[in-house]
Design a protein around this motif. Structure first.
Motif, PDB file in Angstrom:
ATOM      1  N   LYS A   1     -16.226 -52.658 -59.940  1.00 12.09           N
ATOM      2  CA  LYS A   1     -15.014 -53.474 -59.899  1.00 12.09           C
ATOM      3  C   LYS A   1     -13.854 -52.546 -59.555  1.00 12.09           C
ATOM      4  O   LYS A   1     -13.813 -51.389 -59.981  1.00 12.09           O
TER       5      LYS A   1
ATOM      6  N   PHE B   1      -9.594 -51.984 -59.498  1.00 14.96           N
ATOM      7  CA  PHE B   1      -8.425 -52.411 -60.256  1.00 14.96           C
ATOM      8  C   PHE B   1      -7.142 -51.833 -59.671  1.00 14.96           C
ATOM      9  O   PHE B   1      -7.119 -50.686 -59.221  1.00 14.96           O
TER      10      PHE B   1
ATOM     11  N   GLN C   1      -8.035 -57.245 -60.525  1.00 18.21           N
ATOM     12  CA  GLN C   1      -9.345 -56.679 -60.201  1.00 18.21           C
ATOM     13  C   GLN C   1      -9.921 -57.368 -58.975  1.00 18.21           C
ATOM     14  O   GLN C   1      -9.540 -58.479 -58.640  1.00 18.21           O
TER      15      GLN C   1
ATOM     16  N   TYR D   1      -7.747 -59.066 -54.696  1.00 20.51           N
ATOM     17  CA  TYR D   1      -7.433 -58.893 -56.113  1.00 20.51           C
ATOM     18  C   TYR D   1      -7.081 -60.219 -56.781  1.00 20.51           C
ATOM     19  O   TYR D   1      -6.379 -61.038 -56.206  1.00 20.51           O
TER      20      TYR D   1
ATOM     21  N   ASN E   1     -11.463 -47.557 -59.841  1.00 21.47           N
ATOM     22  CA  ASN E   1     -12.656 -48.391 -59.963  1.00 21.47           C
ATOM     23  C   ASN E   1     -13.429 -48.068 -61.222  1.00 21.47           C
ATOM     24  O   ASN E   1     -13.242 -47.010 -61.821  1.00 21.47           O
TER      25      ASN E   1
END
Length: 135
Positions: free
Chosen positions: A90, A92, A48, A56, A111
């Motif tokens: 966030k 991912f 994330q 990330y 997201n």
């Protein structure tokens, strides 16, 4: 291509700066995994970021038991911080991890938007209300 449904259970939120608050939330993500790649697969790694496209950090491993299923589930703690009443996004990505530990390149990015709730106010203590009556 086989669709990979990844469910991240028991995601805990810790909201700061002043108030501590935790909440359980289930996140569901969908990626496609080529069927032929599962012969050498040990699992996936979920990452994330607070920024789209970069930065990330690893959240959790998602194990693969060697038998294809429709859904793969894991649990992780995800810390989401923000101002009460705001939203936080966030981002991912997922990598496939081989039995030798080597990871693939990042998948496409998805997201999730998290609403930061207002905290429950605490009960007042030693509250004194003084009323003055003017003539």
């Amino acid at each position: 291509m086989k669709k990979l449904f990844l469910t991240v259970l028991t995601v805990m939120f810790l909201l700061i700066p002043v108030f501590g608050f935790t909440a359980d939330k289930t996140l569901n993500f969908v990626w496609e995994q080529p069927t032929i790649a599962t012969d050498y697969l040990s699992g996936w790694v979920l990452y994330q970021s607070n920024t789209a496209g970069s930065g990330y950090v690893k959240v959790t491993d998602v194990p693969y038991a060697g038998t294809p299923t429709a859904t793969y589930t894991t649990s992780a703690v995800l810390v989401v911080t923000g101002t009460p009443g705001s939203t936080v996004t966030k981002y991912f990505v997922l990598t496939a991890k081989g039995q030798d530990g080597v990871e693939s390149v990042y998948s496409n990015e998805v997201n999730q938007v998290f609403a930061i709730p207002y905290p429950v106010p605490t009960a007042p203590f030693n509250l004194i209300i003084k009323v003055t009556v003017a003539p």
